[in-house]
Design a protein around this motif. Structure first.
Motif, PDB file in Angstrom:
ATOM      1  N   GLY A 172      -9.393  -7.541  20.857  1.00 39.53           N
ATOM      2  CA  GLY A 172     -10.180  -6.179  20.212  1.00 39.53           C
ATOM      3  C   GLY A 172      -9.812  -6.009  18.975  1.00 39.53           C
ATOM      4  N   ILE A 173      -9.233  -6.841  18.238  1.00 38.32           N
ATOM      5  CA  ILE A 173      -8.996  -6.632  16.716  1.00 38.32           C
ATOM      6  C   ILE A 173      -9.999  -7.255  15.765  1.00 38.32           C
ATOM      7  N   LEU A 174     -10.744  -6.554  15.180  1.00 38.10           N
ATOM      8  CA  LEU A 174     -11.702  -7.009  14.137  1.00 38.10           C
ATOM      9  C   LEU A 174     -11.275  -8.026  13.067  1.00 38.10           C
ATOM     10  N   ILE A 175     -11.850  -9.056  13.002  1.00 41.39           N
ATOM     11  CA  ILE A 175     -11.586  -9.930  11.619  1.00 41.39           C
ATOM     12  C   ILE A 175     -11.343  -9.306  10.473  1.00 41.39           C
ATOM     13  N   GLU A 176     -12.236  -8.418  10.150  1.00 36.81           N
ATOM     14  CA  GLU A 176     -12.130  -7.565   8.946  1.00 36.81           C
ATOM     15  C   GLU A 176     -10.790  -6.723   8.839  1.00 36.81           C
ATOM     16  N   GLU A 177     -10.420  -6.284  10.004  1.00 37.32           N
ATOM     17  CA  GLU A 177      -8.697  -5.559  10.116  1.00 37.32           C
ATOM     18  C   GLU A 177      -7.792  -6.499   9.838  1.00 37.32           C
ATOM     19  N   LEU A 178      -8.062  -7.755  10.435  1.00 41.14           N
ATOM     20  CA  LEU A 178      -6.819  -8.839  10.173  1.00 41.14           C
ATOM     21  C   LEU A 178      -6.879  -9.064   8.812  1.00 41.14           C
ATOM     22  N   THR A 179      -7.905  -9.198   8.034  1.00 46.46           N
ATOM     23  CA  THR A 179      -7.942  -9.712   6.683  1.00 46.46           C
ATOM     24  C   THR A 179      -7.371  -8.461   5.892  1.00 46.46           C
ATOM     25  N   ARG A 180      -7.767  -7.101   6.066  1.00 41.59           N
ATOM     26  CA  ARG A 180      -7.057  -6.135   5.203  1.00 41.59           C
ATOM     27  C   ARG A 180      -5.666  -6.122   5.657  1.00 41.59           C
ATOM     28  N   GLU A 181      -5.168  -6.092   6.773  1.00 42.39           N
ATOM     29  CA  GLU A 181      -3.780  -6.061   7.038  1.00 42.39           C
ATOM     30  C   GLU A 181      -3.054  -7.338   6.486  1.00 42.39           C
ATOM     31  N   ALA A 182      -3.644  -8.376   6.233  1.00 40.49           N
ATOM     32  CA  ALA A 182      -2.789  -9.729   5.827  1.00 40.49           C
ATOM     33  C   ALA A 182      -2.896  -9.516   4.103  1.00 40.49           C
ATOM     34  N   SER A 183      -3.906  -8.640   3.646  1.00 44.00           N
ATOM     35  CA  SER A 183      -3.577  -8.661   2.134  1.00 44.00           C
ATOM     36  C   SER A 183      -2.883  -7.431   1.668  1.00 44.00           C
ATOM     37  N   ARG A 184      -2.414  -6.551   2.496  1.00 42.35           N
ATOM     38  CA  ARG A 184      -1.404  -5.733   2.151  1.00 42.35           C
ATOM     39  C   ARG A 184      -0.085  -6.166   1.608  1.00 42.35           C
ATOM     40  N   THR A 185       0.596  -5.767   0.587  1.00 36.37           N
ATOM     41  CA  THR A 185       1.639  -6.411   0.132  1.00 36.37           C
ATOM     42  C   THR A 185       2.894  -5.938   1.141  1.00 36.37           C
ATOM     43  N   LEU A 186       3.958  -6.278   0.436  1.00 45.56           N
ATOM     44  CA  LEU A 186       5.265  -5.980   1.509  1.00 45.56           C
ATOM     45  C   LEU A 186       5.345  -4.437   1.135  1.00 45.56           C
ATOM     46  N   GLY A 187       5.458  -4.035  -0.095  1.00 44.81           N
ATOM     47  CA  GLY A 187       5.707  -2.873  -0.697  1.00 44.81           C
ATOM     48  C   GLY A 187       4.782  -1.843  -0.119  1.00 44.81           C
ATOM     49  N   GLU A 188       3.568  -2.024   0.203  1.00 47.93           N
ATOM     50  CA  GLU A 188       2.508  -1.287   0.670  1.00 47.93           C
ATOM     51  C   GLU A 188       2.871  -0.786   2.078  1.00 47.93           C
ATOM     52  N   ILE A 189       3.331  -1.943   2.821  1.00 46.16           N
ATOM     53  CA  ILE A 189       3.775  -1.822   4.221  1.00 46.16           C
ATOM     54  C   ILE A 189       4.947  -0.875   4.463  1.00 46.16           C
ATOM     55  N   VAL A 190       6.058  -1.081   3.372  1.00 46.94           N
ATOM     56  CA  VAL A 190       7.174  -0.537   3.534  1.00 46.94           C
ATOM     57  C   VAL A 190       7.055   1.266   3.437  1.00 46.94           C
ATOM     58  N   ARG A 191       5.979   1.336   2.265  1.00 45.53           N
ATOM     59  CA  ARG A 191       5.714   2.829   1.960  1.00 45.53           C
ATOM     60  C   ARG A 191       4.998   3.430   3.174  1.00 45.53           C
ATOM     61  N   LEU A 192       4.201   2.829   4.007  1.00 45.37           N
ATOM     62  CA  LEU A 192       3.602   3.288   4.951  1.00 45.37           C
ATOM     63  C   LEU A 192       4.146   3.586   6.207  1.00 45.37           C
ATOM     64  N   GLU A 193       5.674   2.922   6.274  1.00 47.30           N
ATOM     65  CA  GLU A 193       6.185   2.979   7.309  1.00 47.30           C
ATOM     66  C   GLU A 193       7.663   3.348   6.876  1.00 47.30           C
ATOM     67  N   ASP A 194       7.740   4.590   6.579  1.00 41.09           N
ATOM     68  CA  ASP A 194       9.019   5.055   6.022  1.00 41.09           C
ATOM     69  C   ASP A 194       9.566   5.857   7.383  1.00 41.09           C
ATOM     70  N   PRO A 195      10.516   5.127   8.157  1.00 40.69           N
ATOM     71  CA  PRO A 195      10.701   5.693   9.573  1.00 40.69           C
ATOM     72  C   PRO A 195      11.746   6.798   9.780  1.00 40.69           C
ATOM     73  N   ILE A 196      12.668   6.605   8.486  1.00 39.98           N
ATOM     74  CA  ILE A 196      13.949   7.496   8.604  1.00 39.98           C
ATOM     75  C   ILE A 196      14.420   8.448   7.612  1.00 39.98           C
ATOM     76  N   ASN A 197      13.917   8.469   6.609  1.00 37.89           N
ATOM     77  CA  ASN A 197      14.251   9.260   5.589  1.00 37.89           C
ATOM     78  C   ASN A 197      13.553  10.301   5.203  1.00 37.89           C
ATOM     79  N   GLY A 198      14.232  11.488   5.114  1.00 39.54           N
ATOM     80  CA  GLY A 198      13.770  12.809   4.885  1.00 39.54           C
ATOM     81  C   GLY A 198      13.320  12.850   3.527  1.00 39.54           C
TER      82      GLY A 198
END
Length: 171
Positions: free
Chosen positions: A8-34
């Motif tokens: 159920g994942i669109l190919i376009e979504e996979l392409t967008r996900e693969a093109s994100r840099t590690l820095g962007e992924i880390v910024r989006l997933e800031d799990p513990i810091n207040g």
């Protein structure tokens, strides 16, 4: 090219996900810091990870005006309001310092304004704290106390020596 893969994942979504840099992924997933945002023209004293070997779980830091703690590498756990100052919280409650306003993980603490009213300088904090601790509730041996330095006076505050918190300009 709007094909759907078997899960159920669109190919376009996979392409967008693969093109994100590690820095962007880390910024989006800031799990513990207040984080703390100081939108005032004054410095604000905050609590963060301990940099001293004094037995307390946190240390005091100075967050400069018009700045925020960084997204990564610093966990803001609270705000210290010194003797002779006040804090106004959501709902209109106003508390006189000295005290520590403690926040749970993931909180975004916004100090939005400072009013230099003679005799009643007041910070407006837009985020309600999870707990308030007065200096007599500072200690590491009892379960009803918080293991943070909560100075009673300006002299004690200087003794604990707040360091500058790492900062970023307001977003």
């Amino acid at each position: 090219m709007n094909k759907v893969l078997n899960k159920g994942i669109l190919i376009e979504e996979l392409t967008r996900e693969a093109s994100r840099t590690l820095g962007e992924i880390v910024r989006l997933e800031d799990p513990i810091n207040g984080r703390c945002f100081n939108e005032t023209d004054m410095h604000v004293v905050i609590y963060g990870q301990s940099y001293k070997n004094d037995g307390f779980h946190n240390s005091l830091y100075v967050l400069k005006s018009k700045s925020a703690t960084p997204i990564l590498g610093f966990d803001c756990d609270g705000v210290y309001i010194p003797q002779g100052f006040r804090a106004k919280f959501p709902g209109g409650s106003i508390l006189d310092g000295p005290f520590a306003a403690k926040y749970d993980d993931l909180k975004r603490i916004r100090v939005s304004s400072y009013e230099g009213i003679p005799g009643y300088p007041t910070y407006t904090i837009l985020t309600a704290p999870n707990a308030i601790f007065k200096p007599e509730k500072s200690g590491c041996n009892d379960s009803d106390k918080v293991c943070w330095a909560i100075p009673s006076t300006f002299n004690e505050l200087q003794m604990y020596g707040p360091a500058d918190a790492p900062t970023a300009p307001l977003e």
